[in-house]
Design a protein around this motif. Structure first.
Motif, PDB file in Angstrom:
ATOM      1  N   PRO A  94       0.803  -1.236   0.000  1.00 31.05           N
ATOM      2  CA  PRO A  94       0.000   0.000   0.000  1.00 31.05           C
ATOM      3  C   PRO A  94       0.830   1.279   0.000  1.00 31.05           C
ATOM      4  N   ARG A  95       2.142   1.167   0.261  1.00 30.72           N
ATOM      5  CA  ARG A  95       3.045   2.326   0.249  1.00 30.72           C
ATOM      6  C   ARG A  95       2.543   3.457   1.140  1.00 30.72           C
ATOM      7  N   GLY A  96       1.997   3.083   2.284  1.00 28.33           N
ATOM      8  CA  GLY A  96       1.491   4.110   3.199  1.00 28.33           C
ATOM      9  C   GLY A  96       0.413   4.963   2.574  1.00 28.33           C
ATOM     10  N   ALA A  97      -0.442   4.319   1.792  1.00 30.29           N
ATOM     11  CA  ALA A  97      -1.517   5.010   1.055  1.00 30.29           C
ATOM     12  C   ALA A  97      -0.945   6.057   0.101  1.00 30.29           C
ATOM     13  N   GLY A  98       0.274   5.787  -0.403  1.00 31.40           N
ATOM     14  CA  GLY A  98       0.969   6.776  -1.216  1.00 31.40           C
ATOM     15  C   GLY A  98       0.885   6.595  -2.719  1.00 31.40           C
ATOM     16  N   TRP A  99       0.096   5.631  -3.202  1.00 33.71           N
ATOM     17  CA  TRP A  99      -0.054   5.493  -4.653  1.00 33.71           C
ATOM     18  C   TRP A  99      -0.774   6.718  -5.218  1.00 33.71           C
ATOM     19  N   PRO A 100      -0.408   7.184  -6.412  1.00 34.66           N
ATOM     20  CA  PRO A 100      -1.138   8.314  -7.025  1.00 34.66           C
ATOM     21  C   PRO A 100      -2.609   7.940  -7.218  1.00 34.66           C
ATOM     22  N   THR A 101      -3.483   8.916  -7.028  1.00 32.63           N
ATOM     23  CA  THR A 101      -4.918   8.670  -7.179  1.00 32.63           C
ATOM     24  C   THR A 101      -5.463   9.400  -8.406  1.00 32.63           C
TER      25      THR A 101
END
Length: 201
Positions: A94-101
């Motif tokens: 999840p990359r600390g919810a860091g994926w681009p949205t």
């Protein structure tokens, strides 16, 4: 002299076959098939270079293939975004919810788009979304998804074009969610999986 002529002829025949052998070898090892570009999937972000540290998936965004039958079967919880394929486990992080949205409008009509590198006879295209209150800091699991797809498209065994697009209504959500796209193949036991991080307004 005769032996030399035979050797030269054999060498020429082998040289003539090399291009054909090369094409055959390449076709035999082609593993790629397709991925979502709208909304942009995690593998699409890796392939475009928008996200780094992706491992092999940056060169193979089309290869996230796993067992079909989701959600009753298919990839195990925590491995869904990679289609259960350990080679692409970076997609499950999840990359600390860091994926681009990708920004989306709740309840609006949206054009979903796939890039298809190798076409397959297709049963359906299905789209799931995370539940309200899901935890974006954990790898995706069935418990974090709504139990039924918000959109399904029966494709009747047809083969899609290299760029496949269709419209559908987005769910009524707000904030950060993940859309899981599942491309179910008609003539194999597999499906293709793509996780897209989105932000509904």
């Amino acid at each position: 002299m005769f032996t030399q002529r035979i050797r030269r002829a054999a060498g020429a025949a082998l040289l003539g076959l090399l291009p054909l052998l090369g094409v055959t070898a390449f076709a035999g090892t082609a593993q790629g098939h397709g991925w979502t570009q709208n909304p942009a999937s995690r593998q699409d972000h890796c392939a475009s270079g928008a996200v780094t540290g992706c491992g092999e998936i940056q060169w193979e965004p089309q290869s996230v293939e796993g067992p079909k039958g989701f959600p009753a079967s298919g990839p195990a919880d925590g491995t869904i975004c990679a289609g259960g394929n350990g080679r692409f486990s970076q997609l499950d992080d999840p990359r600390g919810a860091g994926w681009p949205t990708t920004p989306l409008t709740s309840g609006a009509n949206h054009e979903f788009r796939w890039q298809i590198s190798v076409s397959h006879a297709t049963s359906s295209w299905r789209y799931f979304v995370t539940r309200d209150g899901w935890n974006p800091n954990q790898p995706l699991s069935r418990a974090q998804l709504e139990p039924a797809p918000f959109l399904s498209l029966d494709y009747g065994g047809q083969r899609p074009p290299s760029v496949f697009a269709h419209s559908g209504t987005l769910p009524n959500k707000s904030g950060h969610h993940v859309i899981l796209a599942v491309w179910d193949i008609a003539d194999t036991g597999n499906a293709f999986y793509a996780c897209s991080d989105v932000r509904f307004s």
